[in-house]
Design a protein around this motif. Structure first.
Motif, PDB file in Angstrom:
ATOM      1  N   GLN A 191     -12.830 -31.506  33.132  1.00  0.00           N
ATOM      2  CA  GLN A 191     -11.729 -32.033  32.332  1.00  0.00           C
ATOM      3  C   GLN A 191     -11.449 -31.141  31.132  1.00  0.00           C
ATOM      4  O   GLN A 191     -10.288 -30.843  30.814  1.00  0.00           O
ATOM      5  CB  GLN A 191     -12.054 -33.463  31.864  1.00  0.00           C
ATOM      6  N   VAL A 192     -12.476 -30.710  30.430  1.00  0.00           N
ATOM      7  CA  VAL A 192     -12.278 -29.854  29.264  1.00  0.00           C
ATOM      8  C   VAL A 192     -11.628 -28.539  29.671  1.00  0.00           C
ATOM      9  O   VAL A 192     -10.679 -28.059  29.015  1.00  0.00           O
ATOM     10  CB  VAL A 192     -13.620 -29.601  28.547  1.00  0.00           C
ATOM     11  N   ARG A 193     -12.102 -27.972  30.753  1.00  0.00           N
ATOM     12  CA  ARG A 193     -11.553 -26.696  31.202  1.00  0.00           C
ATOM     13  C   ARG A 193     -10.101 -26.839  31.635  1.00  0.00           C
ATOM     14  O   ARG A 193      -9.244 -26.020  31.294  1.00  0.00           O
ATOM     15  CB  ARG A 193     -12.409 -26.154  32.355  1.00  0.00           C
ATOM     16  N   ALA A 223     -19.200 -27.231  22.554  1.00  0.00           N
ATOM     17  CA  ALA A 223     -19.517 -27.987  23.754  1.00  0.00           C
ATOM     18  C   ALA A 223     -18.501 -27.675  24.840  1.00  0.00           C
ATOM     19  O   ALA A 223     -17.359 -27.310  24.567  1.00  0.00           O
ATOM     20  CB  ALA A 223     -19.522 -29.487  23.445  1.00  0.00           C
ATOM     21  N   GLY A 224     -18.929 -27.845  26.094  1.00  0.00           N
ATOM     22  CA  GLY A 224     -18.044 -27.573  27.214  1.00  0.00           C
ATOM     23  C   GLY A 224     -18.342 -26.217  27.824  1.00  0.00           C
ATOM     24  O   GLY A 224     -19.262 -25.504  27.407  1.00  0.00           O
ATOM     25  N   PRO A 225     -17.567 -25.820  28.810  1.00  0.00           N
ATOM     26  CA  PRO A 225     -17.821 -24.526  29.472  1.00  0.00           C
ATOM     27  C   PRO A 225     -17.533 -23.359  28.545  1.00  0.00           C
ATOM     28  O   PRO A 225     -16.649 -23.420  27.686  1.00  0.00           O
ATOM     29  CB  PRO A 225     -16.843 -24.554  30.661  1.00  0.00           C
ATOM     30  N   ARG A 226     -18.267 -22.285  28.726  1.00  0.00           N
ATOM     31  CA  ARG A 226     -18.075 -21.104  27.869  1.00  0.00           C
ATOM     32  C   ARG A 226     -16.693 -20.477  28.090  1.00  0.00           C
ATOM     33  O   ARG A 226     -16.170 -19.776  27.218  1.00  0.00           O
ATOM     34  CB  ARG A 226     -19.175 -20.076  28.174  1.00  0.00           C
ATOM     35  N   VAL A 227     -16.115 -20.753  29.246  1.00  0.00           N
ATOM     36  CA  VAL A 227     -14.790 -20.214  29.531  1.00  0.00           C
ATOM     37  C   VAL A 227     -13.767 -20.755  28.548  1.00  0.00           C
ATOM     38  O   VAL A 227     -12.705 -20.154  28.352  1.00  0.00           O
ATOM     39  CB  VAL A 227     -14.384 -20.549  30.988  1.00  0.00           C
ATOM     40  N   LEU A 228     -14.070 -21.867  27.878  1.00  0.00           N
ATOM     41  CA  LEU A 228     -13.162 -22.426  26.881  1.00  0.00           C
ATOM     42  C   LEU A 228     -12.893 -21.424  25.761  1.00  0.00           C
ATOM     43  O   LEU A 228     -11.766 -21.294  25.280  1.00  0.00           O
ATOM     44  CB  LEU A 228     -13.758 -23.715  26.318  1.00  0.00           C
ATOM     45  N   GLU A 229     -13.914 -20.694  25.343  1.00  0.00           N
ATOM     46  CA  GLU A 229     -13.739 -19.705  24.289  1.00  0.00           C
ATOM     47  C   GLU A 229     -12.982 -18.482  24.778  1.00  0.00           C
ATOM     48  O   GLU A 229     -12.361 -17.773  23.988  1.00  0.00           O
ATOM     49  CB  GLU A 229     -15.093 -19.296  23.723  1.00  0.00           C
ATOM     50  N   HIS A 230     -13.031 -18.215  26.088  1.00  0.00           N
ATOM     51  CA  HIS A 230     -12.291 -17.081  26.635  1.00  0.00           C
ATOM     52  C   HIS A 230     -10.814 -17.404  26.790  1.00  0.00           C
ATOM     53  O   HIS A 230      -9.966 -16.514  26.705  1.00  0.00           O
ATOM     54  CB  HIS A 230     -12.873 -16.674  27.989  1.00  0.00           C
ATOM     55  N   THR A 234      -8.119 -17.637  19.385  1.00  0.00           N
ATOM     56  CA  THR A 234      -8.919 -17.572  18.170  1.00  0.00           C
ATOM     57  C   THR A 234      -9.991 -18.652  18.217  1.00  0.00           C
ATOM     58  O   THR A 234      -9.706 -19.795  18.600  1.00  0.00           O
ATOM     59  CB  THR A 234      -8.041 -17.772  16.918  1.00  0.00           C
ATOM     60  N   VAL A 235     -11.208 -18.284  17.847  1.00  0.00           N
ATOM     61  CA  VAL A 235     -12.326 -19.227  17.782  1.00  0.00           C
ATOM     62  C   VAL A 235     -12.849 -19.237  16.349  1.00  0.00           C
ATOM     63  O   VAL A 235     -13.259 -18.199  15.818  1.00  0.00           O
ATOM     64  CB  VAL A 235     -13.455 -18.850  18.761  1.00  0.00           C
ATOM     65  N   LEU A 236     -12.814 -20.413  15.727  1.00  0.00           N
ATOM     66  CA  LEU A 236     -13.299 -20.590  14.361  1.00  0.00           C
ATOM     67  C   LEU A 236     -14.468 -21.561  14.358  1.00  0.00           C
ATOM     68  O   LEU A 236     -14.475 -22.525  15.127  1.00  0.00           O
ATOM     69  CB  LEU A 236     -12.197 -21.129  13.442  1.00  0.00           C
TER      70      LEU A 236
END
Length: 453
Positions: A191-193, A223-230, A234-236
């Motif tokens: 769901q997050v992805r 939290a969630g899959p690392r692909v979320l940051e990809h 921008t990641v803060l």
């Protein structure tokens, strides 16, 4: 009719496997596989991703016009610094932090400021509309032009965004959303992805800047899959102790600006306020000189900061002396103590060594090596360092002192705050003298310690 099947999805990499295993076969992470139900509906998936199938002609890179991306300032100077100058149209920003640290407060303040010049939308999935209104009233924000939507269903949010067409939309938070096309529970990996991918696609197609709030794990990672940051641009990360009034916002990824930028805020009863001179936060005010304290000049993105490093060396009453760091890397401390013994003849095998970065700041650059060793030597000898001394420099395993990047900016910041002596690597020695600052340039650890005898 679509068939549902149970699969196990890795929370780190997003890889799937039909059976549970202790270790993910894709990224080798342990205990990260979570059970979820996957719906196989190829026709629906093909329809959902149809906009991505449109092809564009192949062109030479030199033929593509490169233009400066316009930015939308949020009205919060420290937040704009971390973003690289403001929000970019179509950008997707992910901000994470511990519960109660101030993520929703910061973004509500930013939307209230933006609403004076453009249209904004705040989507809340964790709180009710009344709770958000109470927070805005408590902070004294002018929210007459801030549109609010209390919804967690992705399709309803997409319809509202398409109808309202705001310039900036905030999603609070991505872990609470769910898509009706998936049978998994909200917050699951799938769901997050999926929700993040759909919102990112919406932002790119419409030019709406979307800011998503993300939960963090007990280890401090998103939290969630690392692909979320990809997926996002921008990641803060929101840092700081909830018991302290100061908060740090750090950029770890930014496609539209510099990474490792740092924004410093003070939490007040009227919300978060930017700190104009953050170096003052990280310097202890001692009435008299104390042993075991050394001020270093560090560089956070484009901002030089002065941080006090404190060390305490005490006789150990245990077979294995303790090595403890707060705000610095623990393994690097053990390496520096070995270098101190090998190249300066100072042993600490029977001493407990504690090192702390004042103010809750976290220092990752190796330029802290020399200040750490100077603070340790000061505590070991019980002798304060010279008044007005500042230092920086990386210490190598051979005992050499390596230069640090942007040494001129560090020295100018030190001179501006009234420091009079700088112990720095020889390669960082300025070509032109800096008014009010005496430079001690050294290239070896033993030479640096000899300066302080």
């Amino acid at each position: 009719m679509a068939k549902n099947r149970t699969v196990y999805v890795c929370a780190e990499c997003g890889g799937t496997t039909p059976k549970w295993q202790g270790k993910c076969p894709h990224c080798n992470a342990w205990n990260t596989l979570e059970e979820t139900v996957e719906s196989s509906a190829p026709s629906a998936a093909a329809h959902r991703y149809a906009p991505l199938a449109s092809s564009s002609p192949v062109r030479s890179l030199s033929e593509i016009e490169a233009r400066e991306t316009p930015r939308q300032p949020t009205g919060l100077d420290e937040f704009d610094r971390v973003l690289g100058g403001g929000l970019v149209a179509g950008a997707v920003v992910l901000i994470g932090g511990d519960p109660g640290i101030g993520k929703s407060t910061l973004l509500l303040q930013a939307l209230a400021s933006l609403s004076e010049t453009t249209s904004v939308l705040y989507v809340t999935g964790e709180e009710s509309a009344e709770q958000v209104a109470l927070r805005a009233r408590r902070l004294g924000l002018a929210t007459g032009n801030v549109n609010l939507l209390a919804e967690i269903r992705l399709e309803a949010i997409q319809a509202a965004v398409s109808e309202q067409k705001p310039t900036v939309a905030v999603i609070d938070s991505i872990q609470t959303l769910y898509s009706g096309e998936l049978t998994a529970a909200p917050g699951s990996v799938s769901q997050v992805r999926e929700c993040a991918a759909q919102l990112t696609r919406l932002a790119k197609q419409t030019g709406i800047a979307i800011v998503m709030i993300g939960h963090v794990t007990k280890d401090g990672a998103l939290a969630g899959p690392r692909v979320l940051e990809h997926i996002v641009d921008t990641v803060l990360y929101f840092e700081g102790d909830t018991h302290s009034s100061y908060r740090l916002v750090r950029a770890f990824k930014n496609r539209f600006g510099a990474v490792n930028e740092l924004g410093v805020f003070a939490m007040t009863d009227r919300g978060l306020r930017g700190v104009a001179n953050p170096s003052a936060l990280f310097l202890s005010q001692h009435e008299q000189q104390v042993a075991g304290s050394c001020v270093m000049a560090t560089q956070e993105g484009t901002r030089p900061l002065l941080v006090e490093i404190q060390a305490l060396v005490d006789s150990s009453h245990a077979p294995n002396p303790r090595r403890l760091t707060v705000g610095l890397e623990g393994n690097r401390l053990a390496m520096l103590l070995a270098v101190l013994h090998r190249h300066a003849g100072v042993s600490t095998f029977d001493q407990d060594v504690f090192v702390n970065a004042v103010g809750g700041v976290r220092i990752t650059e190796p330029a802290a090596d020399l200040p750490v060793l100077l603070a340790i030597m000061s505590s070991l000898r019980d002798r304060p360092l010279p008044r007005g001394l500042i230092a920086f420099g990386e210490v190598g395993l051979a005992g050499e002192i390596r230069p640090a990047p942007r040494g001129q900016e560090r020295l100018r910041e030190a001179a501006k705050l009234g420091f009079s002596v700088a112990l720095i690597p020889k390669a960082n020695a300025p070509r032109q003298p800096i008014e009010g600052l005496e430079i001690w340039a050294v290239d070896r650890l033993d030479a640096a310690l000899e300066k302080l005898r």
